[in-house]
Design an enzyme around this catalytic site. Structure first.
Site, PDB file in Angstrom:
ATOM      1  N   HIS A   1       0.828  -1.200   0.000  1.00  0.00           N
ATOM      2  CA  HIS A   1       0.000   0.000   0.000  1.00  0.00           C
ATOM      3  C   HIS A   1       0.867   1.258   0.000  1.00  0.00           C
ATOM      4  CE1 HIS A   1      -3.111   2.901   1.032  1.00  0.00           C
ATOM      5  NE2 HIS A   1      -4.021   1.969   0.847  1.00  0.00           N
TER       6      HIS A   1
ATOM      7  N   GLY B   1       5.203  21.187  11.568  1.00  0.00           N
ATOM      8  CA  GLY B   1       6.297  20.292  11.912  1.00  0.00           C
ATOM      9  C   GLY B   1       7.556  20.566  11.113  1.00  0.00           C
ATOM     10  N   PRO B   2       8.549  19.687  11.249  1.00  0.00           N
ATOM     11  CA  PRO B   2       9.840  19.879  10.572  1.00  0.00           C
ATOM     12  C   PRO B   2       9.702  19.861   9.054  1.00  0.00           C
ATOM     13  CG  PRO B   2       9.963  18.178  12.274  1.00  0.00           C
ATOM     14  CD  PRO B   2       8.523  18.472  12.083  1.00  0.00           C
TER      15      PRO B   2
ATOM     16  N   ALA C   1       9.463   7.849  11.668  1.00  0.00           N
ATOM     17  CA  ALA C   1       8.002   7.890  11.516  1.00  0.00           C
ATOM     18  C   ALA C   1       7.541   8.575  10.239  1.00  0.00           C
ATOM     19  CB  ALA C   1       7.361   8.581  12.722  1.00  0.00           C
ATOM     20  N   GLY C   2       8.458   9.109   9.426  1.00  0.00           N
ATOM     21  CA  GLY C   2       8.076   9.695   8.153  1.00  0.00           C
ATOM     22  C   GLY C   2       7.228  10.943   8.301  1.00  0.00           C
TER      23      GLY C   2
END
Length: 295
Positions: free
Chosen positions: A81, A152-153, A160-161
């Protein structure tokens, strides 16, 4: 004023479908708001359906995400997936007849934005928003290239991608499995699944043909269940596969289905199509809301 009685789903897709102990730990973080869990080893993915009042669903989604980010390492992840992260997709879904510009939608958008800011700052996971701004396929195609994270970054979390956080209407995730046949070329069944998926694809249906160890799968999201029939999907795949000499092994409902969508399918066909009274969103919500006997 907030819409009274409005319930919400949050359908958290995590990139773990094989290690039961890890899936159990992540699912248990959803507590009493976990309506359903579905895991697939070949997809290497689990779908956790949370439901209830928005504030408690939002808290449950954060609890699930925190455990998943701590437990899943995308550096060793292999599955069929498409995915971008350990907590891959987090959609907030108003239930009932919620207008796209109504109060329930506004509340879901606010929950989406709060979750993305929280995940970016507390978990260090970059988040991409979908809904009014863009679609989930847009994020799949363009994240970290022409699309930068909304919170976020700027780069993926090392283990965790990244996460896609959205707001959407109710959809139905539905798969049909096609078996390989002896004597065929190895890629024939996958080519067939991809062709059938392309034929189904349209404004109401997103679909992919995916490889499996024993054949292939037509994997569908009915993004407008009122405009796309599960029966149509199933019968189209069965007819197309049989015309080429391939058997359909089974169908698979991923998660839950709106009661109206279930009722549109003739009851005698529910079993062959992996449907049933106990698989509706409304039924699970009532089941969780029912008082327990304290004895």
């Amino acid at each position: 004023m907030p819409a009274r009685g409005t319930s919400f789903e949050c359908v958290v897709n995590i990139s773990e479908g094989r290690d039961r102990s890890v899936i159990d730990a992540i699912a248990s973080a959803g507590g009493e708001h976990l309506l359903d869990r579905h895991s697939d080893a070949e997809h290497h993915r689990s779908v956790l359906t949370l439901g209830g009042p928005l504030d408690t669903v939002e808290a449950a989604a954060r609890a699930v995400a925190a455990v998943a980010v701590a437990a899943i390492d995308m550096r060793t992840h292999v599955g069929v997936h498409p995915r971008r992260g350990a907590v891959d997709v987090v959609p907030f879904v108003p239930l009932g007849a919620a207008a796209p510009d109504g109060d329930a939608w506004c509340r879901a958008l606010q929950a989406r934005d709060r979750f993305a800011e929280w995940a970016g700052s507390e978990l260090g996971v970059p988040c991409f928003l979908y809904g009014p701004e863009r679609t989930l396929p847009d994020i799949r195609r363009h994240a970290f290239s022409s699309l930068t994270p909304d919170s976020g970054p700027p780069a993926p979390h090392p283990t965790a991608g990244a996460t896609a956080v959205g707001v959407r209407p109710v959809l139905v995730a539905y798969n049909v499995w096609i078996a390989d046949r002896s004597g065929g070329a190895p890629d024939d069944v996958l080519s067939l699944a991809r062709a059938l998926a392309a034929g189904l694809r349209g404004p109401s249906i997103r679909s992919l043909g995916l490889p499996l160890a024993s054949g292939a799968q037509v994997s569908c999201n009915l993004i407008d269940p009122s405009g796309a029939s599960i029966t149509q999907v199933y019968d189209t795949v069965v007819a197309g596969a049989r015309a080429r000499g391939y058997p359909v092994v089974r169908a698979e409902l991923v998660g839950l289905v709106p009661e109206a969508t279930l009722r549109a399918v003739p009851r005698p066909r529910w079993s062959e199509m992996d449907l049933g009274e106990d698989r509706t969103i409304e039924g699970r919500m009532l089941e969780r809301a029912a008082p327990t006997d304290g004895g």
